[in-house]
Design a protein around this motif. Sequence first.
Motif, PDB file in Angstrom:
ATOM      1  N   LEU A 173       0.840  -1.200   0.000  1.00 39.35           N
ATOM      2  CA  LEU A 173       0.000   0.000   0.000  1.00 39.35           C
ATOM      3  C   LEU A 173       0.876   1.252   0.000  1.00 39.35           C
ATOM      4  O   LEU A 173       0.556   2.241  -0.672  1.00 39.35           O
ATOM      5  CB  LEU A 173      -0.932  -0.006   1.216  1.00 39.35           C
ATOM      6  N   THR A 174       1.982   1.224   0.732  1.00 40.37           N
ATOM      7  CA  THR A 174       2.914   2.351   0.711  1.00 40.37           C
ATOM      8  C   THR A 174       3.480   2.550  -0.690  1.00 40.37           C
ATOM      9  O   THR A 174       3.610   3.689  -1.176  1.00 40.37           O
ATOM     10  CB  THR A 174       4.070   2.109   1.700  1.00 40.37           C
ATOM     11  N   MET A 175       3.795   1.459  -1.371  1.00 41.11           N
ATOM     12  CA  MET A 175       4.315   1.558  -2.737  1.00 41.11           C
ATOM     13  C   MET A 175       3.252   2.094  -3.685  1.00 41.11           C
ATOM     14  O   MET A 175       3.539   2.921  -4.564  1.00 41.11           O
ATOM     15  CB  MET A 175       4.806   0.181  -3.188  1.00 41.11           C
ATOM     16  N   ILE A 176       2.019   1.652  -3.510  1.00 47.04           N
ATOM     17  CA  ILE A 176       0.918   2.132  -4.347  1.00 47.04           C
ATOM     18  C   ILE A 176       0.733   3.635  -4.160  1.00 47.04           C
ATOM     19  O   ILE A 176       0.581   4.396  -5.129  1.00 47.04           O
ATOM     20  CB  ILE A 176      -0.384   1.378  -4.013  1.00 47.04           C
ATOM     21  N   ALA A 177       0.742   4.082  -2.889  1.00 50.56           N
ATOM     22  CA  ALA A 177       0.577   5.510  -2.618  1.00 50.56           C
ATOM     23  C   ALA A 177       1.739   6.315  -3.205  1.00 50.56           C
ATOM     24  O   ALA A 177       1.543   7.419  -3.718  1.00 50.56           O
ATOM     25  CB  ALA A 177       0.475   5.731  -1.107  1.00 50.56           C
ATOM     26  N   THR A 178       2.941   5.762  -3.133  1.00 51.33           N
ATOM     27  CA  THR A 178       4.114   6.454  -3.674  1.00 51.33           C
ATOM     28  C   THR A 178       3.986   6.647  -5.182  1.00 51.33           C
ATOM     29  O   THR A 178       4.216   7.747  -5.707  1.00 51.33           O
ATOM     30  CB  THR A 178       5.382   5.649  -3.350  1.00 51.33           C
ATOM     31  N   ILE A 179       3.615   5.592  -5.883  1.00 48.28           N
ATOM     32  CA  ILE A 179       3.473   5.682  -7.346  1.00 48.28           C
ATOM     33  C   ILE A 179       2.342   6.644  -7.707  1.00 48.28           C
ATOM     34  O   ILE A 179       2.460   7.455  -8.638  1.00 48.28           O
ATOM     35  CB  ILE A 179       3.217   4.285  -7.934  1.00 48.28           C
ATOM     36  N   HIS A 180       1.258   6.578  -6.955  1.00 42.70           N
ATOM     37  CA  HIS A 180       0.123   7.476  -7.227  1.00 42.70           C
ATOM     38  C   HIS A 180       0.526   8.928  -7.022  1.00 42.70           C
ATOM     39  O   HIS A 180       0.133   9.815  -7.791  1.00 42.70           O
ATOM     40  CB  HIS A 180      -1.044   7.107  -6.305  1.00 42.70           C
ATOM     41  N   SER A 181       1.332   9.185  -5.984  1.00 47.18           N
ATOM     42  CA  SER A 181       1.776  10.555  -5.718  1.00 47.18           C
ATOM     43  C   SER A 181       2.626  11.102  -6.858  1.00 47.18           C
ATOM     44  O   SER A 181       2.674  12.312  -7.086  1.00 47.18           O
ATOM     45  CB  SER A 181       2.577  10.606  -4.415  1.00 47.18           C
ATOM     46  N   CYS A 182       3.331  10.207  -7.546  1.00 47.82           N
ATOM     47  CA  CYS A 182       4.168  10.623  -8.678  1.00 47.82           C
ATOM     48  C   CYS A 182       3.367  10.846  -9.952  1.00 47.82           C
ATOM     49  O   CYS A 182       3.934  11.222 -10.984  1.00 47.82           O
ATOM     50  CB  CYS A 182       5.246   9.579  -8.937  1.00 47.82           C
TER      51      CYS A 182
END
Length: 910
Positions: free
Chosen positions: A374-383
């Motif tokens: 979920l942290t990785m998903i949020a990171t990619i979404h933020s980019c």
Amino acid sequence: MEELLSQIVNLWYIILEFFQNNYWIVPGLAIAIALLTIGRKSATKILRGFVQQMDERLNQRLNPGIDSMINQLKGSLSQLCLRFTSPFVHQYYQSLINLYDDLRGERFRLGFPLLDLDKVFVPLRLATEMPLNEENKVINRQVIPNNPEIWDFLALKSEKPVYGHIAVIGDCSGKTTLLQHLTLTYAKNTYYKHKAPELIPILLNLRYIHRLITNQKPTLPALITKVFRHKTYFEQLNPPPNWFEEQLRNGKCLVMLDGLDEVTQLNKRQQVSQWINQQIEAYSTTAFILTSRPHGYYSAPVPKIETVLEIQPYNLEQIEQFIHDWYLQTESMNREGIKNPRVEEIAQNQAHDLRERISHNPNLGTMARNPLLLTMIATIHSCGEVIPESRVKLYGKVCDLLLEETQKENTNQIQLTPQQHKSILQWLALELIKQNICSFTLAEERVLLKNKLTQMGVNSWKPEEFLKQSKTFTGLIVESEPEIYEFIHQSFQEYLAAVQIQELNQDHLLSDNFDNAFWSETIRFYAAENEANNLIRTALLHPTVESFKLAYHCLEESLNVKPSLRQKLEERLALGLKSNDPAMFKLAAEVSLSRRLNNLLQINDYVSIDPNYLNCAEYQLFIDQKRNLGEYRQPDHWTTNRFATEYARMPITGVRASDAEEFCQWLTQCYSELGFRYRLPSLSEAQRYPAKEKQVGCWCKSGDERAIAGIENNQWLIWQTDLAEVLKGDPGSQIVSDHTSSLDLTLILARAFDLDLALDLARDLAFDLHNDPLFNRSLDSIMTRAYARALVDRKLTQGYAHDLARTLESALDLTRDLDLDLSDIGSYLLLVSGFWYRIAEIYQQPSTETKRSQVKKLTPQECKNLSREFATKGDEAFNLYTFFVLIEERRAGRMSAWEGIRIVREKIIN
């Protein structure tokens, strides 16, 4: 009132700021006087007692709206107490806060600021696993809530010592972050919010100290002291002589040992496990928490650990909380900590967009249940990037983004392209996997790393320069200890190693190491991008729980598996559902349930229904987890806690309506994707999409009522006739002979074991019998009837009639007892129903009870109304009695059970 409270709090802050800037004034005098008169220890107790009493009184009197400010005030006062009463502890806690106050381990260097761990940490749900050494021990359900957190166990440490020695297991589930959260909470003196005992946190990483343990076998205090001396962030600290020994002896520490599975050699891991067991035995009043991946713990269990907790996947509420907190913190920290309505609006919009994307994509919803993913998903979404829909591609996307960031941030001449950099990291990851290690020193890998850089055409680069760039700009490599390097998370090492194996076409390495648990995630990553035939063949040749678990993952994730191999694995699955090995059974049942949830019949864009009934093996997962909590959810007609082996794939039947509803709630908590929930079907859904099985029905909802759908009317009539004959054969049932012709099996089953109703009926009756002697005498005739004599034979006398509530209550306490004789409870309920029917008769004919009418001063219409009310109570008691008779017949094998479970997955619409 709120304005006044706010002014008081502001005044406190002014006073507090003055004390912090001039800390020697009042506290100095207080401590000086205390030390002169009562001694330092007593002064410490008084100061801490003051903070605790202030905590209790503030909790009672203050508005919840200012809780956060009050908590900060209490924490600051506690810090002041420590500064004067325990200088070393104060310095130690400040070091811990500096070390763990931001989310370093779960953050990727993509131009984002570091986040406060406290403000983005989402409490993890834990499920109890049966201890390996004492299978009969269960968690006391009366003191542990549903979806417990680690604090719930620590809070009960003094009352239940078993909760003071805990193993927390899980795969990539936030174990280390959990321990850092505990450490930070104690260091900031905010543990009281969780009603936990005051403890001194000591966090040790077994990855770095296991060699010291296995080679020197130090005592725990000696090990802690040695760690203190070698940690740069503790080098300014000077603990008093024997301080750790004293605190451990007095049970004042929380010792957290992180990563048993990261001791990669089995014999070394078992030695570490044995050492931990010895330390728990030596310091039995000290709290211990050990973390590990499941395979690591179960291969080297600690006998003295009696509470094993498994981290559960994020549920809907946790996912939404993380996304909200993550974006709010990100947007605020991007603006140097500023929070205002505009920042909150931006964060809310970003969070809403991500939630919508996840809720509309089942694959993302599944991955979002894992904290790291979920942290990785949020990171990619933020980019602003497209979020991949598979785990392996998600890792690939994050790696690519981090490597691209290197070129953006590195102001020096770029000598490595992102692909070259990734190639070296892949090589390094595989070398570490081959050695079964996660960390390395520059000295150990210098020569090999230098040769690899030369192969890439960058002869001028030194290995330390490469590691510095990887650490500084990509964040894929971290320096966890001085001159000790590792990947940001072990799963990135495993992913990169799998990519390297694929590029080198060296899949034989995976088959050769299939039984090595250290390779399992690398194998999964590889299988997700390649065919898995050789891997599944290897699993079939080595039939262990871990090998089959890995094989099922490969089967579900692989691009290609031969039908013959798939069939062989399916046959193994069928055997697993009947296995007496708890681990093998659980694995097979989880695979079966997962497949069921992936193959629901889609009714529309919002609703999907299971075309079949839940089977016994799948429901057993729910039974076992509840039993670990001290709750019992097996069908009432079962004589054991487990289904008969031959019924593993047969529909579960005899389930209470309340248990069926609770199962759906459990399924939502444990298996649901973001934005969805599981529930029972409506009556119309069950009828429109019927299941094939005709001898089984399913619980469903018809308005506000519970109903059973799926059974033909003629079958209902057969069952009702059979049950009526059984009732008529009971000598005591003469009291209700007029009611057997109108049995309603659905109503009887819907009120099954409604203990509150049964007790209410008995208590109401006991109240009337006790408070109305005239009415009591009118009932004397009941005890002279034939059925009364039958009840007397069952040791039910008139004396019991006057005390039914107490008698029935003690009997109903045992209703989940598998050895319970239900006939006694049925007899009590039969007597209750008989009394209520008799009361109804009395009020139905008030003219023959003129004395009663005169006393009560009731009109004929009022008497009729009361008569109907009492007759209804008689029906309710009779239905409960009938249910107990039905269960007796089922236990004896004379009647079948038919109430089963079908599930519906429904999109939650706000």
